[in-house]
Design a protein around this motif. Structure first.
Motif, PDB file in Angstrom:
ATOM      1  N   GLN A  71       0.820  -1.210   0.000  1.00  0.00           N
ATOM      2  CA  GLN A  71       0.000   0.000   0.000  1.00  0.00           C
ATOM      3  C   GLN A  71       0.859   1.266   0.000  1.00  0.00           C
ATOM      4  OE1 GLN A  71      -3.908   0.207   2.005  1.00  0.00           O
ATOM      5  NE2 GLN A  71      -3.246  -1.634   3.103  1.00  0.00           N
ATOM      6  N   LEU A  72       1.942   1.248   0.767  1.00  0.00           N
ATOM      7  CA  LEU A  72       2.835   2.408   0.779  1.00  0.00           C
ATOM      8  C   LEU A  72       3.468   2.624  -0.587  1.00  0.00           C
ATOM      9  CD1 LEU A  72       4.586   2.021   4.260  1.00  0.00           C
ATOM     10  CD2 LEU A  72       2.964   3.803   3.571  1.00  0.00           C
ATOM     11  N   ARG A  73       3.844   1.518  -1.243  1.00  0.00           N
ATOM     12  CA  ARG A  73       4.426   1.639  -2.579  1.00  0.00           C
ATOM     13  C   ARG A  73       3.367   2.126  -3.570  1.00  0.00           C
ATOM     14  NH1 ARG A  73       8.795   3.096  -5.262  1.00  0.00           N
ATOM     15  NH2 ARG A  73       9.140   1.924  -7.194  1.00  0.00           N
ATOM     16  N   ALA A  74       2.153   1.636  -3.437  1.00  0.00           N
ATOM     17  CA  ALA A  74       1.067   2.071  -4.317  1.00  0.00           C
ATOM     18  C   ALA A  74       0.803   3.563  -4.155  1.00  0.00           C
ATOM     19  CB  ALA A  74      -0.199   1.270  -4.032  1.00  0.00           C
ATOM     20  N   ALA A  75       0.853   4.051  -2.924  1.00  0.00           N
ATOM     21  CA  ALA A  75       0.647   5.478  -2.684  1.00  0.00           C
ATOM     22  C   ALA A  75       1.765   6.295  -3.327  1.00  0.00           C
ATOM     23  CB  ALA A  75       0.589   5.745  -1.180  1.00  0.00           C
ATOM     24  N   ALA A  76       2.998   5.800  -3.218  1.00  0.00           N
ATOM     25  CA  ALA A  76       4.136   6.517  -3.801  1.00  0.00           C
ATOM     26  C   ALA A  76       4.057   6.558  -5.325  1.00  0.00           C
ATOM     27  CB  ALA A  76       5.437   5.854  -3.356  1.00  0.00           C
ATOM     28  N   LEU A  77       3.436   5.535  -5.914  1.00  0.00           N
ATOM     29  CA  LEU A  77       3.373   5.428  -7.380  1.00  0.00           C
ATOM     30  C   LEU A  77       2.011   5.813  -7.950  1.00  0.00           C
ATOM     31  CD1 LEU A  77       5.151   1.963  -7.817  1.00  0.00           C
ATOM     32  CD2 LEU A  77       6.132   4.206  -8.319  1.00  0.00           C
ATOM     33  N   SER A  78       1.125   6.324  -7.118  1.00  0.00           N
ATOM     34  CA  SER A  78      -0.265   6.505  -7.537  1.00  0.00           C
ATOM     35  C   SER A  78      -0.391   7.327  -8.812  1.00  0.00           C
ATOM     36  CB  SER A  78      -1.091   7.139  -6.415  1.00  0.00           C
ATOM     37  OG  SER A  78      -0.548   8.403  -6.049  1.00  0.00           O
ATOM     38  N   ARG A  79       0.420   8.359  -8.979  1.00  0.00           N
ATOM     39  CA  ARG A  79       0.304   9.209 -10.171  1.00  0.00           C
ATOM     40  C   ARG A  79       0.865   8.543 -11.413  1.00  0.00           C
ATOM     41  NH1 ARG A  79      -2.121  13.671 -10.396  1.00  0.00           N
ATOM     42  NH2 ARG A  79      -2.868  14.570  -8.463  1.00  0.00           N
ATOM     43  N   SER A  80       1.569   7.432 -11.223  1.00  0.00           N
ATOM     44  CA  SER A  80       2.066   6.669 -12.371  1.00  0.00           C
ATOM     45  C   SER A  80       1.083   5.590 -12.805  1.00  0.00           C
ATOM     46  CB  SER A  80       3.413   6.017 -12.021  1.00  0.00           C
ATOM     47  OG  SER A  80       4.374   6.989 -11.692  1.00  0.00           O
ATOM     48  N   CYS A  81       0.047   5.376 -12.004  1.00  0.00           N
ATOM     49  CA  CYS A  81      -0.937   4.341 -12.316  1.00  0.00           C
ATOM     50  C   CYS A  81      -1.889   4.805 -13.410  1.00  0.00           C
ATOM     51  CB  CYS A  81      -1.759   3.990 -11.073  1.00  0.00           C
ATOM     52  SG  CYS A  81      -0.898   2.999  -9.857  1.00  0.00           S
ATOM     53  N   THR A  82      -2.280   3.879 -14.256  1.00  0.00           N
ATOM     54  CA  THR A  82      -3.329   4.155 -15.233  1.00  0.00           C
ATOM     55  C   THR A  82      -4.676   4.143 -14.509  1.00  0.00           C
ATOM     56  OG1 THR A  82      -3.660   1.816 -15.711  1.00  0.00           O
ATOM     57  CG2 THR A  82      -1.995   2.990 -17.028  1.00  0.00           C
ATOM     58  N   PRO A  83      -5.743   4.663 -15.134  1.00  0.00           N
ATOM     59  CA  PRO A  83      -7.064   4.547 -14.512  1.00  0.00           C
ATOM     60  C   PRO A  83      -7.419   3.099 -14.160  1.00  0.00           C
ATOM     61  CG  PRO A  83      -7.159   6.145 -16.273  1.00  0.00           C
ATOM     62  CD  PRO A  83      -5.785   5.522 -16.341  1.00  0.00           C
ATOM     63  N   GLN A  84      -7.090   2.153 -15.068  1.00  0.00           N
ATOM     64  CA  GLN A  84      -7.381   0.751 -14.770  1.00  0.00           C
ATOM     65  C   GLN A  84      -6.533   0.256 -13.614  1.00  0.00           C
ATOM     66  OE1 GLN A  84      -9.887  -1.194 -16.437  1.00  0.00           O
ATOM     67  NE2 GLN A  84      -9.523  -2.279 -14.514  1.00  0.00           N
ATOM     68  N   GLY A  85      -5.295   0.759 -13.520  1.00  0.00           N
ATOM     69  CA  GLY A  85      -4.422   0.362 -12.420  1.00  0.00           C
ATOM     70  C   GLY A  85      -4.952   0.804 -11.069  1.00  0.00           C
ATOM     71  N   THR A  86      -5.436   2.050 -10.980  1.00  0.00           N
ATOM     72  CA  THR A  86      -5.993   2.515  -9.707  1.00  0.00           C
ATOM     73  C   THR A  86      -7.260   1.734  -9.365  1.00  0.00           C
ATOM     74  OG1 THR A  86      -7.209   4.283 -10.843  1.00  0.00           O
ATOM     75  CG2 THR A  86      -5.037   4.832  -9.984  1.00  0.00           C
ATOM     76  N   ALA A  87      -8.071   1.424 -10.388  1.00  0.00           N
ATOM     77  CA  ALA A  87      -9.282   0.633 -10.148  1.00  0.00           C
ATOM     78  C   ALA A  87      -8.919  -0.760  -9.649  1.00  0.00           C
ATOM     79  CB  ALA A  87     -10.105   0.539 -11.430  1.00  0.00           C
ATOM     80  N   ASN A  88      -7.869  -1.345 -10.216  1.00  0.00           N
ATOM     81  CA  ASN A  88      -7.436  -2.682  -9.795  1.00  0.00           C
ATOM     82  C   ASN A  88      -6.990  -2.700  -8.336  1.00  0.00           C
ATOM     83  OD1 ASN A  88      -7.910  -3.680 -12.333  1.00  0.00           O
ATOM     84  ND2 ASN A  88      -5.762  -3.791 -12.940  1.00  0.00           N
ATOM     85  N   ILE A  89      -6.275  -1.645  -7.923  1.00  0.00           N
ATOM     86  CA  ILE A  89      -5.787  -1.578  -6.543  1.00  0.00           C
ATOM     87  C   ILE A  89      -6.962  -1.508  -5.566  1.00  0.00           C
ATOM     88  CG2 ILE A  89      -4.543  -0.132  -4.884  1.00  0.00           C
ATOM     89  CD1 ILE A  89      -2.662   0.648  -7.247  1.00  0.00           C
ATOM     90  N   LEU A  90      -7.893  -0.609  -5.845  1.00  0.00           N
ATOM     91  CA  LEU A  90      -9.063  -0.482  -4.970  1.00  0.00           C
ATOM     92  C   LEU A  90      -9.873  -1.772  -4.943  1.00  0.00           C
ATOM     93  CD1 LEU A  90     -10.756   3.021  -5.407  1.00  0.00           C
ATOM     94  CD2 LEU A  90     -10.002   1.950  -3.274  1.00  0.00           C
ATOM     95  N   TRP A  91     -10.073  -2.354  -6.120  1.00  0.00           N
ATOM     96  CA  TRP A  91     -10.867  -3.584  -6.220  1.00  0.00           C
ATOM     97  C   TRP A  91     -10.223  -4.714  -5.431  1.00  0.00           C
ATOM     98  CZ3 TRP A  91      -9.752  -8.446  -8.171  1.00  0.00           C
ATOM     99  CH2 TRP A  91     -10.845  -9.307  -8.365  1.00  0.00           C
ATOM    100  N   ALA A  92      -8.896  -4.830  -5.526  1.00  0.00           N
ATOM    101  CA  ALA A  92      -8.195  -5.901  -4.810  1.00  0.00           C
ATOM    102  C   ALA A  92      -8.360  -5.747  -3.303  1.00  0.00           C
ATOM    103  CB  ALA A  92      -6.712  -5.891  -5.179  1.00  0.00           C
ATOM    104  N   LEU A  93      -8.218  -4.530  -2.809  1.00  0.00           N
ATOM    105  CA  LEU A  93      -8.371  -4.304  -1.367  1.00  0.00           C
ATOM    106  C   LEU A  93      -9.807  -4.604  -0.926  1.00  0.00           C
ATOM    107  CD1 LEU A  93      -6.266  -1.028  -0.991  1.00  0.00           C
ATOM    108  CD2 LEU A  93      -5.607  -3.345  -0.299  1.00  0.00           C
TER     109      LEU A  93
END
Length: 289
Positions: free
Chosen positions: A220-242
């Protein structure tokens, strides 16, 4: 032109622009490679790999000839890297192999499975998943056991691709391998890029494998650090997984993802929108604004 592409040599720190006429001539001549008598597996794999790196997408009939030649050469002279690289390249070029040739390549893979290295394992699994091909139970079992033995040699990208492939193919994951992949991610989360991290979380959510608290915190900390590098689908995948794992996101990650969602909502594909809505409702997160 599609073949006028710069090659980035990170070791030499040099960029070479190949003359279009040179690459065009080589591409034209490469069409004869699968027609030669008993072409070596490595020549076939290298040519297919070059197509992907030169951003050249051959027409279907040519890829069909390569497919047939790769299957025959792999059975006659099985070579782990050539099999894995050919499968990876064909999948990257979005070419679907026939069932007959997939079975041939599975058989060739099984005959040399003990010689596969971590990259061969990752490329092979990723290719099968991209082609939506569920490999045999025997190959699935043996490749997972081999992955477990070689887990220390997996790069972050190979780790993410292997997890994504296991989840996408849908075969029963070996619990010891899942634990080993989880611990590997926990130790090296800081080296994962945005796509590798979101794919890994998506895989855990799909398999319903909930990593330990420390591993989830690192991810989660790494995801927060990289959040602006995520695609829209990538951010959706992270939320969905959690949401799938019933893990409330850490405040820093929740705030970043919700902010990005509000900022980029017009760029979200329909799948990402539906996944995000379900995730927000499941996690009881209220969008800001």
């Amino acid at each position: 032109p599609f073949w006028h592409k710069q090659y980035d040599d990170s070791t030499a720190e040099a960029k070479l622009a190949f003359p279009p006429e040179l690459v065009s001539g080589l591409v034209e001549m490469s069409a004869d490679v699968p027609e030669r008598e008993s072409p070596p597996p490595q020549s076939l794999a290298n040519t297919l790999w070059a197509y992907t790196k030169l951003a050249y997408n051959p027409e279907g009939r040519l890829l069909g000839r390569f497919e047939e030649a790769v299957a025959a050469a792999s059975l006659a002279e099985p070579h782990p890297q050539s099999i894995a690289n050919s499968l990876w390249a064909l999948a990257t070029l979005q070419h679907r192999l026939s069932a007959e040739h997939l079975i041939s390549l599975e058989s060739a893979s099984l005959s040399v499975i003990g010689r596969f290295n971590p990259q061969d394992i990752s490329n092979t699994l990723w290719a099968f998943a991209q082609m939506q091909h569920r490999c045999s139970d025997e190959l699935a079992h043996r490749i997972q056991i081999l992955s477990l033995d070689q887990i220390k040699g997996f790069s972050p990208q190979a780790t993410a691709n292997t997890l994504w492939a296991i989840a996408t193919i849908g075969f029963h994951p070996e619990p010891r391998l899942m634990s080993a992949l989880e611990q590997s991610i926990g130790r090296r989360a800081g080296k994962f890029n945005a796509q590798a991290l979101s794919n890994s979380l998506w895989a855990f959510g799909s398999i319903r494998h909930k990593p330990g608290e420390l591993v989830l915190r690192s991810m989660q900390l790494r995801a927060a650090a990289l959040s602006r590098s995520c695609t829209p689908q990538g951010t959706a995948n992270i939320l969905w997984a959690l949401a799938q794992l019933k893990v409330p996101p850490m405040d820093i990650l929740r705030d970043d993802l919700v902010s990005l969602m509000a900022e980029r909502i017009n760029r979200y594909p329909s799948q990402a929108i539906s996944m995000s809505m379900w995730s927000l409702a499941t996690l009881s997160i209220e969008p800001s604004g």
